[in-house]
Design an enzyme around this catalytic site. Structure first.
Site, PDB file in Angstrom:
ATOM      1  N   CYS A 129       0.681  -1.486  -0.103  1.00 14.96           N
ATOM      2  CA  CYS A 129      -0.043   0.002   0.165  1.00 14.96           C
ATOM      3  C   CYS A 129       0.959   1.293   0.512  1.00 14.96           C
ATOM      4  O   CYS A 129       0.598   1.801  -0.436  1.00 14.96           O
ATOM      5  CB  CYS A 129      -1.088   0.078   1.398  1.00 14.96           C
ATOM      6  N   CYS A 130       1.680   1.565   0.852  1.00 22.50           N
ATOM      7  CA  CYS A 130       3.012   2.608   1.004  1.00 22.50           C
ATOM      8  C   CYS A 130       3.086   2.243  -0.388  1.00 22.50           C
ATOM      9  O   CYS A 130       3.690   3.292  -0.681  1.00 22.50           O
ATOM     10  CB  CYS A 130       3.733   2.639   2.155  1.00 22.50           C
ATOM     11  N   CYS A 210      -1.072   8.134   8.246  1.00 23.13           N
ATOM     12  CA  CYS A 210      -1.987   7.775   7.433  1.00 23.13           C
ATOM     13  C   CYS A 210      -3.476   7.437   8.102  1.00 23.13           C
ATOM     14  O   CYS A 210      -2.778   7.289   9.787  1.00 23.13           O
ATOM     15  CB  CYS A 210      -2.296   6.556   6.343  1.00 23.13           C
ATOM     16  N   CYS A 236       8.039   4.063   5.683  1.00 21.96           N
ATOM     17  CA  CYS A 236       6.804   3.661   5.207  1.00 21.96           C
ATOM     18  C   CYS A 236       7.368   3.144   3.759  1.00 21.96           C
ATOM     19  O   CYS A 236       6.856   2.303   2.774  1.00 21.96           O
ATOM     20  CB  CYS A 236       5.965   5.243   4.405  1.00 21.96           C
TER      21      CYS A 236
HETATM   22  S1  SF4 Z   1       0.637   4.501   5.744  1.00 21.33           S
HETATM   23 FE1  SF4 Z   1      -1.015   5.030   4.340  1.00 21.33          FE
HETATM   24  S2  SF4 Z   1      -0.051   4.739   2.789  1.00 21.33           S
HETATM   25 FE2  SF4 Z   1       1.136   3.920   4.169  1.00 21.33          FE
HETATM   26  S3  SF4 Z   1      -0.171   1.111   4.453  1.00 21.33           S
HETATM   27 FE3  SF4 Z   1      -1.109   2.905   5.424  1.00 21.33          FE
HETATM   28  S4  SF4 Z   1      -2.996   3.736   4.295  1.00 21.33           S
HETATM   29 FE4  SF4 Z   1      -1.028   2.850   3.044  1.00 21.33          FE
END
Ligand code: SF4
Length: 248
Positions: A129-130, A210, A236
């Site tokens: 996701c990151c 997030c 991240c």
């Molecule tokens: S920090 Fe943001 S981009 Fe990273 S896994 Fe969590 S929701 Fe996804």
């Protein structure tokens, strides 16, 4: 031909590492403002950006940059999962400091549709996701630049204790003007320059990412312990590629 390209890449990596080391040695005892000024107006003219999370400490570098070059590209990785307070704070700071080149970067919509159609990737595969929402958008934008500024500090976590002032990741230089700063230095800068605090700081969020992946922390705990709490993930990936980053 492939061998020649590999040799040139090795040479670039070696020269970049040597340049970063030399700059780190010379800049280690300069003020953060002087490091920034030299980076922006001497070493990486027109070739450097600032990456900002618009989090708890971000106003410090944003304020310094506004005093040196308000049109410097300020990159915000807009994951669509930020606290609404962060978005408001971003807009407030940009207006107040007169920053004129905010760049909001988002995930590629086609990639997001394929990889995260259920909107659950943050929970099932947070590294991916990151990578999708931060690392790849940043890498794409940074194709046009040779260096970027980060607000990381040595005191923040065990993984950052030996952070140099300047790093070279193989393609890009990274400048860390606040590497030697303490939490008290940041606090004093906010007071001395009358900077507004991120509204979540008072609610127990010393480090803010997030909303899906950030929890408040108790007094005295590691400032970043609320990030991806309960998992082994601590970064991240934009600084230390952990999934698909290219080491910018
Ligand atoms: S920090 Fe943001 S981009 Fe990273 S896994 Fe969590 S929701 Fe996804």
């Amino acid at each position: 031909m492939t061998i020649l390209i590999d040799i040139l890449k090795d040479q670039k990596r070696t020269l970049g590492a040597l340049r970063a080391e030399a700059l780190s040695d010379v800049w280690e005892h300069l003020t953060a403002q002087d490091i920034l000024r030299k980076a922006i107006t001497e070493q990486f003219i027109g070739d450097i950006t600032l990456s900002s999370s618009f989090g708890a400490d971000s106003a410090v570098l944003l304020h310094m940059v506004s005093q040196i070059e308000p049109n410097l590209p300020v990159i915000f990785l807009d994951t669509d999962r930020h606290f609404f307070q962060t978005i408001q704070y971003r807009d407030e700071l940009v207006a107040r400091l007169g920053l004129t080149n905010l760049v909001n970067l988002k995930a590629d919509p086609a990639e997001a549709a394929v990889e995260d159609d259920k909107n659950t990737l943050w929970r099932t595969q947070p590294n991916q996701c990151c990578d999708l929402r931060k690392v790849r958008p940043l890498n794409r934008f940074m194709e046009g630049f040779g260096a970027w500024i980060s607000g990381r500090k040595r005191h923040q976590s065990a993984t950052r204790t030996s952070l140099p002032i300047v790093e070279f990741g193989g393609k890009h230089f990274k400048v860390n003007p606040l590497a030697t700063w303490t939490a008290a230095d940041v606090e004093a800068y906010f007071v001395n320059h009358d900077l507004p605090a991120h509204p979540l700081v008072d609610q127990g969020f010393p480090s803010i990412g997030c909303f899906t992946c950030t929890k408040p922390v108790a007094a005295g705990e590691d400032a970043r312990s609320g990030r991806w709490a309960g998992t082994e993930k601590v970064e991240c990936g934009i600084h230390n590629p952990i999934y698909g980053g290219d080491g910018i």
